[in-house]
Design a protein around this motif. Structure first.
Motif, PDB file in Angstrom:
ATOM      1  N   ASP A 156       0.586  -1.453   0.181  1.00 39.29           N
ATOM      2  CA  ASP A 156       0.234   0.367  -0.116  1.00 39.29           C
ATOM      3  C   ASP A 156       1.047   0.907  -0.525  1.00 39.29           C
ATOM      4  O   ASP A 156       1.324   1.586   1.190  1.00 39.29           O
ATOM      5  CB  ASP A 156      -0.718  -0.095   1.399  1.00 39.29           C
TER       6      ASP A 156
ATOM      7  N   CYS B 160       3.206   1.393  -5.987  1.00 39.07           N
ATOM      8  CA  CYS B 160       2.771  -0.306  -6.248  1.00 39.07           C
ATOM      9  C   CYS B 160       2.128  -0.069  -7.789  1.00 39.07           C
ATOM     10  O   CYS B 160       1.087   0.525  -7.786  1.00 39.07           O
ATOM     11  CB  CYS B 160       2.086  -0.259  -5.117  1.00 39.07           C
TER      12      CYS B 160
ATOM     13  N   THR C  27      -8.015  -8.268  -5.778  1.00 34.43           N
ATOM     14  CA  THR C  27      -7.161  -6.881  -4.943  1.00 34.43           C
ATOM     15  C   THR C  27      -7.824  -6.298  -5.100  1.00 34.43           C
ATOM     16  O   THR C  27      -7.645  -5.277  -4.300  1.00 34.43           O
ATOM     17  CB  THR C  27      -6.013  -6.683  -6.086  1.00 34.43           C
TER      18      THR C  27
ATOM     19  N   TRP D 228      -6.975  -0.494   0.515  1.00 33.85           N
ATOM     20  CA  TRP D 228      -6.877   0.806   0.152  1.00 33.85           C
ATOM     21  C   TRP D 228      -6.228   1.602   0.398  1.00 33.85           C
ATOM     22  O   TRP D 228      -7.410   2.121   0.693  1.00 33.85           O
ATOM     23  CB  TRP D 228      -5.964   0.595  -1.360  1.00 33.85           C
ATOM     24  N   THR D 229      -4.993   2.709   1.286  1.00 34.58           N
ATOM     25  CA  THR D 229      -5.311   3.969   1.603  1.00 34.58           C
ATOM     26  C   THR D 229      -4.413   4.463   0.815  1.00 34.58           C
ATOM     27  O   THR D 229      -4.173   5.933   0.910  1.00 34.58           O
ATOM     28  CB  THR D 229      -5.110   3.911   3.134  1.00 34.58           C
ATOM     29  N   ARG D 230      -3.135   4.200  -0.389  1.00 33.16           N
ATOM     30  CA  ARG D 230      -2.240   4.959  -0.475  1.00 33.16           C
ATOM     31  C   ARG D 230      -1.807   3.925  -1.544  1.00 33.16           C
ATOM     32  O   ARG D 230      -0.174   5.420  -1.811  1.00 33.16           O
ATOM     33  CB  ARG D 230      -1.540   4.980   0.900  1.00 33.16           C
ATOM     34  N   LEU D 231      -2.372   3.857  -2.414  1.00 33.62           N
ATOM     35  CA  LEU D 231      -2.017   4.217  -3.792  1.00 33.62           C
ATOM     36  C   LEU D 231      -1.951   5.420  -4.615  1.00 33.62           C
ATOM     37  O   LEU D 231      -2.503   6.121  -4.276  1.00 33.62           O
ATOM     38  CB  LEU D 231      -3.043   3.037  -4.790  1.00 33.62           C
TER      39      LEU D 231
ATOM     40  N   ILE E 277      -8.027  -0.694  -9.221  1.00 33.09           N
ATOM     41  CA  ILE E 277      -7.839  -2.105  -8.061  1.00 33.09           C
ATOM     42  C   ILE E 277      -8.248  -2.840  -8.186  1.00 33.09           C
ATOM     43  O   ILE E 277      -7.342  -3.619  -7.497  1.00 33.09           O
ATOM     44  CB  ILE E 277      -7.471  -0.582  -6.608  1.00 33.09           C
TER      45      ILE E 277
ATOM     46  N   PHE F 226      -9.076   4.106  -7.602  1.00 30.19           N
ATOM     47  CA  PHE F 226      -7.962   4.740  -6.685  1.00 30.19           C
ATOM     48  C   PHE F 226      -8.995   5.831  -6.798  1.00 30.19           C
ATOM     49  O   PHE F 226      -7.870   6.822  -7.501  1.00 30.19           O
ATOM     50  CB  PHE F 226      -6.659   4.317  -6.680  1.00 30.19           C
TER      51      PHE F 226
END
Length: 510
Positions: free
Chosen positions: A243, A247, A476, A481-484, A490, A497
């Motif tokens: 994350d 990525c 996936t 997820w918080t930081r892509l 996704i 995202f």
């Protein structure tokens, strides 16, 4: 004589996984060779399927003198601890600085390492190496196919060269390719132009397998694009469980001119994006998969093999979830085997009880995965092992394995491999070392996603993928997820995202 400093520092980090990588994990290595230093690196990392091994072989053919620093790797899991990262990185950099006059540096890295204090573990390593050797000395790196390549990695290295097979049967070949590219740099005295493209969607690891389409065809086209103008071209599908902003999949090319590099990178990136619809397939629930396998096994002449993909220790799982074992027993599967369940306490209890004894255990389920729990049942101890054996299949490539005190346990028609260390079940020897002959089983359930296929596909009737609770979701899009980076999808054809908005800043008033 040309003098090359070499080293290896590999970790694939699942930032959602339950367990972090400590210094001791790198000392042991898990499924990797144990940590080595100095001359021990050249001894340990020889004649096995790892990047540094291939580089050593090619370097000796060129007549280069190698100056080894350190080699260290650990089984994939959550973040590398600050302590482990700094101790290993410091030893590598100190070794390079103390090496005396050098002509180049080669490093065998993974490309998807996240430390407690650095999102981009490899970018930081390469920045430190570059600071130590200056801007002019060539720095060439081999990477895993699952690398999450960052702009910083591209900036600091003169070439990044990734594996092209998954299962990774070409790790040593990639080290050889890095040596040949380094030879070009040394002969010409000039550096190649770089092109780097990040792709717009995450690719689940089950559909990255190069034995199947579309990935097989993509790599065939990639190989055809390499020539004198573009000597090195790579596609890294990425490791979709880290994350942070970088990525995801990427393409990186090195050309005689910037136009050469850009054209190759754009061509292959366009091919990959055109296959977005194809990076998908059937995933079974545990009961669906086991019942389907049992039906197929009635007429099969070879084992039906199930991938327990979400508890893959090669992707950050703890290799101890019990969902697939429960499904086998619940559905009365016969001539079935599964492994490896990592549970030192249960292995110790089996050794204390002895072969032939019945022992009641709370097996596995200790990593705190939602929807999983220890499996409390009585098992028969069928065989014991000290855990030391050689894994000769094409993935491990003859590595010496140490799974610690291990046992074959049986419950009904199901046998279970239980170990005291973690490693992905990617070699038939990982059944045989506790007395299970994999070719004689009707059903095998392997805690692996794809690597097992290198050794098991030749003996398989068919392959199925199941999703029992685990740290590496097959989908996936289900990860929190918080930081892509903004806009990346996704999953293939999935939602983009959108970063959470930071709360507006406020100032105190008096």
């Amino acid at each position: 004589m040309t003098r090359i400093a070499v080293g290896a520092f590999l970790h694939e980090t699942n930032t959602f996984a339950p367990t972090k990588a400590t210094y001791d994990d790198f000392v042991h290595g898990g499924g990797w060779p144990a940590m080595a230093r100095g001359a021990g690196v050249l001894k340990t990392m020889r004649n096995i399927n790892v990047g540094l091994s291939g580089f050593i072989e090619a370097a000796e053919a060129h007549g280069w003198e190698l100056v080894p620093t350190i080699s260290a790797a650990a089984t994939p899991c959550a973040h590398v601890t600050r302590d482990a990262y700094e101790r290993i990185a410091r030893e590598m950099i100190d070794g390079i600085e103390a090496a005396g006059p050098l002509d180049a540096v080669y490093l065998d890295l993974h490309g998807a390492m996240v430390a407690e204090h650095f999102d981009d573990g490899e970018g930081e390593i390469l920045a430190r190496v570059r600071q130590a050797i200056g801007r002019d000395l060539p720095l060439v790196v081999s990477l895993d196919l699952h690398a999450n390549v960052t702009p910083e990695m591209v900036e600091h290295a003169d070439a990044l060269i990734a594996y092209r097979t998954y299962p990774h049967v070409d790790m040593a070949d990639t080290g050889r390719a890095a040596a040949e590219h380094l030879a070009l740099l040394l002969q010409s005295g000039q550096k190649f132009a770089k092109a780097f493209r990040q792709l717009p969607f995450l690719i689940p690891i089950s559909w990255q397998c190069t034995n199947d389409q579309p990935t097989m065809g993509i790599y065939q086209k990639l190989a055809a694009l390499q020539d004198d103008a573009v000597p090195t071209l790579s596609f890294a599908p990425g490791f979709p469980a880290a994350d942070f902003a970088h990525c995801g999949p990427s393409v990186f090319a090195y050309g005689r001119t910037q136009q050469d590099a850009d054209a190759a990178a754009d061509t292959i990136a366009h091919v990959i994006v055109g296959h977005e619809n194809d990076f998908d397939g059937r995933i079974y629930t545990p009961d669906e998969g086991v019942l389907h396998a049992m039906e197929l096994a009635r007429t099969a002449r070879r084992p039906v093999i199930i991938a327990d993909t979400q508890d893959n220790p090669g992707a950050g799982g703890d290799s101890d979830t019990t969902g697939m074992l429960r499904a086998l027993v619940r559905n009365n599967a016969q001539r079935a085997a599964t492994g490896v369940i990592y549970d030192p306490e249960s292995a110790k209890a089996a050794h204390a009880a002895g072969v032939g004894a019945s022992v009641t255990l709370a097996l596995g389920g200790k990593s705190g995965i939602t929807g999983d729990a220890p499996y409390r049942e009585t098992f028969v101890v069928e065989q014991l092992s000290d855990g030391k054996f050689v894994a000769p299949g094409p993935y491990y490539g003859g590595r010496d394995m140490d799974m610690g005190p291990s046992a074959c346990l049986r419950i009904g028609g199901v046998r279970v491999v239980v170990s005291s260390h973690k490693a992905q079940l990617a070699d038939q020897a990982m059944y045989r070392y506790v007395g299970i002959e994999p070719t004689e089983q009707a059903i095998l359930v392997n805690k692996s996603s794809v690597h097992f296929r290198a050794d098991f596909e030749p003996i398989a009737e068919t392959l199925l993928i199941c999703a029992a609770p685990g740290a590496m979701p097959a989908d996936t899009a289900t990860l929190p997820w918080t930081r892509l980076r903004a806009g990346i999808r996704i999953k293939p054809n999935g939602p983009a995202f959108v970063p959470a908005k930071s709360p507006p800043s406020s100032s105190a008033t008096g």
